[in-house]
Structure formats: C-alpha cells, structure tokens
Design an enzyme around this catalytic site. Sequence first.
Site, PDB file in Angstrom:
ATOM      1  N   TYR A 156      44.263  54.711  50.115  1.00 17.59           N
ATOM      2  CA  TYR A 156      43.612  55.948  50.575  1.00 17.59           C
ATOM      3  C   TYR A 156      42.614  55.652  51.675  1.00 17.59           C
ATOM      4  CZ  TYR A 156      39.243  54.855  48.059  1.00 17.59           C
ATOM      5  OH  TYR A 156      38.077  54.286  47.650  1.00 17.59           O
ATOM      6  N   ARG A 213      43.319  51.207  59.661  1.00 18.41           N
ATOM      7  CA  ARG A 213      43.110  50.569  58.356  1.00 18.41           C
ATOM      8  C   ARG A 213      44.117  51.109  57.341  1.00 18.41           C
ATOM      9  NH1 ARG A 213      37.281  50.769  55.620  1.00 18.41           N
ATOM     10  NH2 ARG A 213      37.885  52.916  55.212  1.00 18.41           N
ATOM     11  N   ARG A 260      41.180  74.147  59.142  1.00 17.21           N
ATOM     12  CA  ARG A 260      41.316  75.119  58.040  1.00 17.21           C
ATOM     13  C   ARG A 260      40.155  75.073  57.042  1.00 17.21           C
ATOM     14  NH1 ARG A 260      47.637  75.840  56.503  1.00 17.21           N
ATOM     15  NH2 ARG A 260      48.399  75.999  58.621  1.00 17.21           N
ATOM     16  N   LYS A 277      42.571  49.055  50.817  1.00 17.81           N
ATOM     17  CA  LYS A 277      41.843  50.206  50.253  1.00 17.81           C
ATOM     18  C   LYS A 277      42.731  50.892  49.216  1.00 17.81           C
ATOM     19  CE  LYS A 277      38.493  53.736  51.599  1.00 17.81           C
ATOM     20  NZ  LYS A 277      37.526  53.320  50.597  1.00 17.81           N
ATOM     21  N   GLU A 279      30.522  42.469  48.512  1.00 20.37           N
ATOM     22  CA  GLU A 279      30.173  43.802  49.036  1.00 20.37           C
ATOM     23  C   GLU A 279      29.588  44.627  47.907  1.00 20.37           C
ATOM     24  OE1 GLU A 279      33.683  45.953  50.320  1.00 20.37           O
ATOM     25  OE2 GLU A 279      34.874  45.141  48.675  1.00 20.37           O
ATOM     26  N   LEU A 331      36.355  44.987  51.697  1.00 19.17           N
ATOM     27  CA  LEU A 331      37.034  46.014  52.487  1.00 19.17           C
ATOM     28  C   LEU A 331      36.447  45.951  53.905  1.00 19.17           C
ATOM     29  CD1 LEU A 331      38.993  48.508  52.169  1.00 19.17           C
ATOM     30  CD2 LEU A 331      36.909  49.866  52.297  1.00 19.17           C
TER      31      LEU A 331
END
Length: 255
Positions: free
Chosen positions: A32, A51, A80, A117, A149, A173
């Site tokens: 995602y 990515r 939208r 990810k 991280e 990441l």
Amino acid sequence: MAIVYLNGEFLPLEDARISVLDRGFIFGDGVYEVLPVYRRQIFRLNEHLNRLDNSLTSIHMLNPLTLEQWRVVLMTLVERCPEDNQSMCKPLIKCDYSNGIRAVTCEDIRWKWCHIKAITLLPSVLLRYEAAEKDATEAILLKDDFVTEGAASNVFIVQQGVVKTPPKDDNILPGITRDLVIELLIGTGIPCREIKISRKELVSADEIWITSSTWEIVPVIELDGKTIGNGRPGKMWGKAMDIYQEFKKNMTVSN
Ligand code: PDD
C-alpha cells in the site's frame, strides 16, 4: 462521502467490498501507499508511485496500471473528495505534535524485508500497543542495538549540529518524507548524513525527530522516560520544519 477506486470502478466507500477469500485479507499478501494531498495537490506523487511499483515488484505482483493511469485515478479521487487536504480519500486529520511526543525504544521484531510497504502490519501494531501502554506515541525500533526506524515513521537525530538518519537498506522503509527532509536540509547547507545510529547515540542525541507523510517532522522530547535535550522541541527541528513548510507552500504538481 468518501469515494474509493476498486477493481476499475469508482465507488462510495460503503459499497466497496472484497471477497473473504482475497489473498490480501487472508495472507496479508499486498502492499500500500499513503499519499497526503494539500490544497488538492498530491504531495510527492511520482516518489509514491515509484515506491509502490518497487513494492509490487518485490511481492511478484504486476502493477495493474501505468504511472500515467495511476495519476488519472488518483486525480479523480482527489477531485471527488470534498476536502482540500486529504489522506486516503478522507480528510487529512493532523494531530498537533509541535510540542513534541514521548517515544520508547523497542526491539525491532519485524521481518527482514521492511523496505517493502506491505499491508502485513501486525508486528508494527503490537509495537504501537507497547508504546501506548508506556504512555508514548511512537516506538523507536532497534536491531542489534542500532536504530532502524519508528513503528510507522523514519528516525532522525541531531548530534552537535549534524543531522543523522540510518541509511536505506532492507531494515527500513525508504520514507518519502525522509528523503525530502534530507534533500531540503542539504539544499539549505545543513549537514545531514545517512549513517548507522547506535542506541548510545540515540539516547544521548541533542534532538530526535520522526518523519512520515501524515506526521511530517515530529520532535521527540522524551525517550524511555528520559528527557531529550532540554525537553522541548529543538532549534534544528524548528529550522527543518520551516524549510519543509516553505517547500509545501511553494509546491506545484511536479513536487
Ligand atoms: N507510514 N517507516 C514505516 C514503517 C512507515 O509505516 C512509514 C509511514 C514511514 C514513513 O514513510 P513516508 O514518509 O513515506 O510516509 C517509515 C505511513 C504514513 C502509514 O502507513 O500510515
């Protein structure tokens, strides 16, 4: 009303359904992206799409759309949505962390390919629970006594006027915000190094920050119950935030 794009169709969120046999649902076999939208412009669109493409390649999934097709889908979703500032087709809800947050250190219990990810986020969820139980907002993760991280962020420290962040490898990441912060700092002449950070350096840092697309740059003022610096957001953080906000203000579609 939130609109989503599912299997080639734009649908109200309430009507979007996936099969209980979906591999993402059953196996966590999916990837995602989280793209922030400011003033109806998608922030760092190309970087996020690149990515996504890398993540898809890593899990042997064909990218269903070209970069141009993704751009059209995303722009349609942005149009939208009634809000000017958005994240995941919903209003971008920003917590005010400008006074700093508390963080805790945790062992990095995740897997070996954290550069993907992936939607499989159970270890990160558990680490965030651990942080919350200790009244902290983020968990800063360590592997073999070196910083990797945050549970959902990248980590920076400031040491005697030099900004440092761990180098990109399979343990982290490759954060879009991280890369931009480095680029902006270097562009302003602030020394910034991609270098391994030990636990000792982390706990004795003058400043600690964490970065992510939705949080931007957040100062950590307490780590494991101990004050960082003078217990207030640091001067270098203030500079970095000013540069970052200026960049956002001047951004165009190509940013
Ligand atoms: N998370 N590292 C991890 C493990 C993350 O989940 C994130 C972001 C980052 C920062 O990446 P970026 O700057 O590209 O947002 C680093 C997002 C925001 C999320 O999943 O909600």
